[in-house]
Design a protein around this motif. Structure first.
Motif: not given
Length: 150
Positions: A74-86
């Motif tokens: 579940l945190s993979r999606g969060t990490d990917q969104r955080a990278a895209e937001d960054h």
């Protein structure tokens, strides 16, 4: 022609799905109620206590790793969104820096022009429009109107 995913990718997808489903199930209030009832069984049937203890240990041995894997998936999606937001924020920051640089250039140019105008000697004749000319060095200001053919 569409390709089917590799067997290892398919196994990975199934494992991820099972881990996420187990995390959702173990994280539900209904699971809490079920374990509460399960923990009260020895009060009604004390002879089953050893068997229930064994089952409880097995559940814990399976649930803990499943919850950890499910949280990681579940945190993979969060990490990917955080990278895209960054990345998006870095792009916005670069745009803002470019605009600030342009504003500094415009401000410096305006300050230079204002400074040059302030140091310019006063003019003797000021033209308000094409028709009126004022001589500012006379004692009594007078306005002359030039005649222009219409």
């Amino acid at each position: 022609m569409s390709r089917s995913p590799k067997p290892s990718a398919l196994i990975q997808q199934v494992n991820d799905h099972v881990a996420v489903r187990m995390t959702i199930i173990f994280g539900s209030i209904w699971c809490v109620y079920a374990f509460l009832v399960f923990s009260l069984i020895p009060l009604a049937a004390p002879a089953w206590q050893n068997t229930l203890l064994y089952i409880s240990n097995c559940i814990q041995l399976v649930a803990l790793p499943a919850l950890m894997v499910g949280n990681a998936v579940l945190s993979r999606g969060t990490d990917q969104r955080a990278a895209e937001d960054h990345a998006a924020l870095i792009e916005i920051l670069n745009d803002v820096r470019a605009e600030v640089g342009e504003l500094k250039a415009v401000t410096n140019d305006l300050a230079r022009k204002t400074d040059a105008a302030a140091h310019r000697p006063p003019s003797e004749v000021v033209s308000i429009s094409d028709e009126a000319v004022i001589n500012v060095m006379d004692e009594a200001p007078r306005t002359t109107v030039s005649s222009r053919p219409a």
